[in-house]
Design an enzyme around this catalytic site. Structure first.
Site, PDB file in Angstrom:
ATOM      1  N   GLU A 277       0.591  -0.597  -0.777  1.00 15.29           N
ATOM      2  CA  GLU A 277      -0.360  -0.446  -0.037  1.00 15.29           C
ATOM      3  C   GLU A 277       0.764   1.521  -0.169  1.00 15.29           C
ATOM      4  OE1 GLU A 277      -3.094  -0.140  -0.366  1.00 15.29           O
ATOM      5  OE2 GLU A 277      -3.105  -2.032  -0.330  1.00 15.29           O
ATOM      6  N   TRP A 280       2.200   2.066  -3.838  1.00 19.26           N
ATOM      7  CA  TRP A 280       0.794   2.395  -4.591  1.00 19.26           C
ATOM      8  C   TRP A 280       0.890   3.830  -4.913  1.00 19.26           C
ATOM      9  CZ3 TRP A 280      -1.959   1.276  -8.409  1.00 19.26           C
ATOM     10  CH2 TRP A 280      -2.624  -0.310  -8.635  1.00 19.26           C
ATOM     11  N   TRP A 308     -20.756   9.891 -20.689  1.00 18.23           N
ATOM     12  CA  TRP A 308     -21.464  10.007 -19.832  1.00 18.23           C
ATOM     13  C   TRP A 308     -22.783  10.300 -19.480  1.00 18.23           C
ATOM     14  CZ3 TRP A 308     -18.215   7.960 -16.687  1.00 18.23           C
ATOM     15  CH2 TRP A 308     -17.040   8.222 -16.337  1.00 18.23           C
ATOM     16  N   ASN A 344     -11.376   1.516   2.267  1.00 19.74           N
ATOM     17  CA  ASN A 344     -10.782   1.273   1.384  1.00 19.74           C
ATOM     18  C   ASN A 344     -11.997   0.275   0.266  1.00 19.74           C
ATOM     19  OD1 ASN A 344      -8.233   2.022  -0.948  1.00 19.74           O
ATOM     20  ND2 ASN A 344      -8.432  -0.293  -0.607  1.00 19.74           N
ATOM     21  N   TRP A 362     -16.500  10.289 -13.569  1.00 16.16           N
ATOM     22  CA  TRP A 362     -15.744  10.209 -12.403  1.00 16.16           C
ATOM     23  C   TRP A 362     -15.125  11.823 -11.453  1.00 16.16           C
ATOM     24  CZ3 TRP A 362     -10.711  12.409 -12.209  1.00 16.16           C
ATOM     25  CH2 TRP A 362     -10.551  12.938 -13.878  1.00 16.16           C
ATOM     26  N   TRP A 385      -9.350   7.640  -8.444  1.00 18.78           N
ATOM     27  CA  TRP A 385     -10.683   7.208  -8.969  1.00 18.78           C
ATOM     28  C   TRP A 385     -10.735   6.557 -10.307  1.00 18.78           C
ATOM     29  CZ3 TRP A 385     -15.383   7.690  -7.753  1.00 18.78           C
ATOM     30  CH2 TRP A 385     -16.040   8.312  -7.119  1.00 18.78           C
TER      31      TRP A 385
END
Length: 478
Positions: A277, A280, A308, A344, A362, A385
């Site tokens: 993590e 990331w 969209w 998460n 998004w 996202w």
């Protein structure tokens, strides 16, 4: 510039005194030290903070100020365009040096370059340090000397570089500058919410500041790390580290977290799972430093053509406030609203619901998270996202739609997390908590005594909306 001008340490996302390379260099220089923080909402540098992050910043600055004062230095607080404020501090103090930890968004780097030119024109030397990341972006490369676009090989390459440097100790004493330069009062920076003060849930949940960060880290390693790999996806299990806001504000350095976890009494599998993590975070900052405007632009530009849906403001508001009629989604959004944080796994579910079941851009979700998360981070928030949306680097494919009911049954099988955050479903059995539309006659009774209306019907059909999202994806691809 006078001969005995101070060394200015410009604090940004590094609100701590331990393992702070710029502060350590200033103290070791033997010159008096002048710590400065600038609240800059000009948009010329760092992205202006959202409301939840501003609440955290207030308390983090209070903690940093007390820690510095205890050691002999006073934190100067300024408000305005950081270029002008830092230049004014340098001129007023006759500073000999300006030290700071590096930042990585394009606008931040450009602002730092402008500040450096202004400082050098004023006769002050400028030096920056790596303090908020384990490696400088671009330092982890593939065999061809290129940056990675996929996380797994990036992490393997990072591991091959070996352990990062050891954390630096906090200075016991700081020779503070005794001159005079204007400092704003913390309360005058208007970082806290008023009329109304909605921060009660955050105050119950968090202890911002360096001491709180280390208490959180110690508690996680002692009580939860050994269970992390097995239960990290279960929102009711409460094995998450909850270190993200402390890392975002730099109350902890990633070096401190890495070495504390690497030395913990846990299996290598568990330690590696958690350190992934941190990696990331490194990967997302590598993307940010390449110049991607992650909060605005699709990394994969084919998504610029994605069709969209038109936004229904009532439906968007239902998502924001946890009234969609989909329990796991609503539980996550209510946890976010109350605490400024969300588990998460649930973040992925609520994001997938917005982007795919509602088919809303998004960016609407990213902006809401930016305003309501205490850990809203300029790299992680938009990158994740985009990961869910399919438009980011190493993203989940768009056609991977997180079914919130399936996810609830798998990761919250008894509905404990849902019961905590959606109390009007608390008296239902596990299936009813996950699928309340199967027991509509019981919903009004279940809500009695909670002060809440009966739980709403779903704002969208999960099966039909999933197919509509896949059809839109096919349309984009032509």
């Amino acid at each position: 510039m006078t001969q005995d001008g101070p060394v200015v340490v410009w604090f940004r996302d590094d609100l701590r005194v331990s393992d702070h390379p710029a502060l350590r260099a200033a103290v070791d220089s033997g010159a008096p030290v002048l710590p400065v923080y600038v609240v800059d909402d000009s948009g010329h540098g760092a992205r202006p903070l959202g409301a939840a992050s501003r609440w955290w910043l207030h308390h983090s600055l209070a903690a940093l100020s007390a820690s510095l004062e205890k050691r002999g230095a006073r934190l100067v607080l300024r408000e305005g365009d950081a270029e002008e404020e830092i230049r004014a501090v340098l001129r007023r103090s006759g500073a000999s040096r300006l030290l700071m930890d590096r930042r990585y968004a394009a606008a931040e780097r450009e602002q730092d370059q402008r500040v450096q030119r202004l400082a050098e024109q004023a006769g002050a030397e400028v030096e920056s340090f790596t303090g908020s990341l384990l490696h400088e972006p671009g330092a982890v490369l593939n065999g061809d000397g290129e940056r990675f676009g996929v996380f797994s090989p990036f992490f393997r390459a990072l591991q091959r570089q070996g352990d990062p440097r050891e954390p630096l100790p906090a200075p016991q004493r700081i020779a503070g500058w005794e001159g005079s330069v204007h400092s704003e009062a913390l309360d005058d920076l208007r970082l806290l919410p008023t009329s109304p003060d909605w921060s009660g849930g955050m105050a119950e949940t968090w202890e911002p500041g360096e001491k709180g960060a280390h208490r959180r880290l110690d508690g996680f390693v002692r009580d939860h790390l050994r269970h992390y790999a097995a239960h990290r996806d279960e929102p009711a299990a409460d094995v998450s580290s909850r270190l993200s806001a402390h890392l975002k504000f730099g109350e902890l350095s990633p070096y401190q977290v890495w070495h504390r976890v690497a030395a913990a009494d846990a299996t290598e599998e568990v330690r590696t799972k958690f350190l992934t993590e941190l990696a990331w975070r490194e990967f997302d900052y590598d993307l940010l430093e390449r110049g991607h405007a992650l909060e605005q632009e699709n990394v994969h530009r084919q998504f610029d053509r994605f069709p969209w849906a038109d936004v229904d403001q009532d439906v968007l508001r239902a998502w924001q406030r946890g009234r969609t009629g989909i329990p796991l989604v609503d539980a996550g959004m209510r946890q976010l609203w109350h605490t400024g944080w969300m588990h998460n796994r649930v973040r992925m579910v609520v994001a997938s619901f917005l982007v795919k079941n509602l088919r809303y851009d998004w960016r609407l979700g990213e902006q809401w998270f930016w305003d309501t998360l205490v850990d809203a981070d300029p790299a992680n928030n938009p990158a994740q996202w985009q990961w869910v949306a399919g438009s980011g680097a190493d993203a989940a494919p768009f056609f991977r739609v997180f079914n919130p009911v399936t996810q609830g049954h798998k990761f919250d099988p008894a509905g404990e997390y849902i019961a905590e955050w959606v109390p009007e479903l608390r008296d239902l059995d596990a299936k009813g908590r996950q699928e309340p539309w199967t027991v509509p006659d019981d919903l009004a009774a279940a809500a009695e005594g909670t002060g809440l209306p009966a739980y709403p019907s779903p704002v969208v059909d999960l099966k039909a909306s999933r197919q509509a999202a896949l059809d839109a994806y096919a349309e984009m691809r032509g």
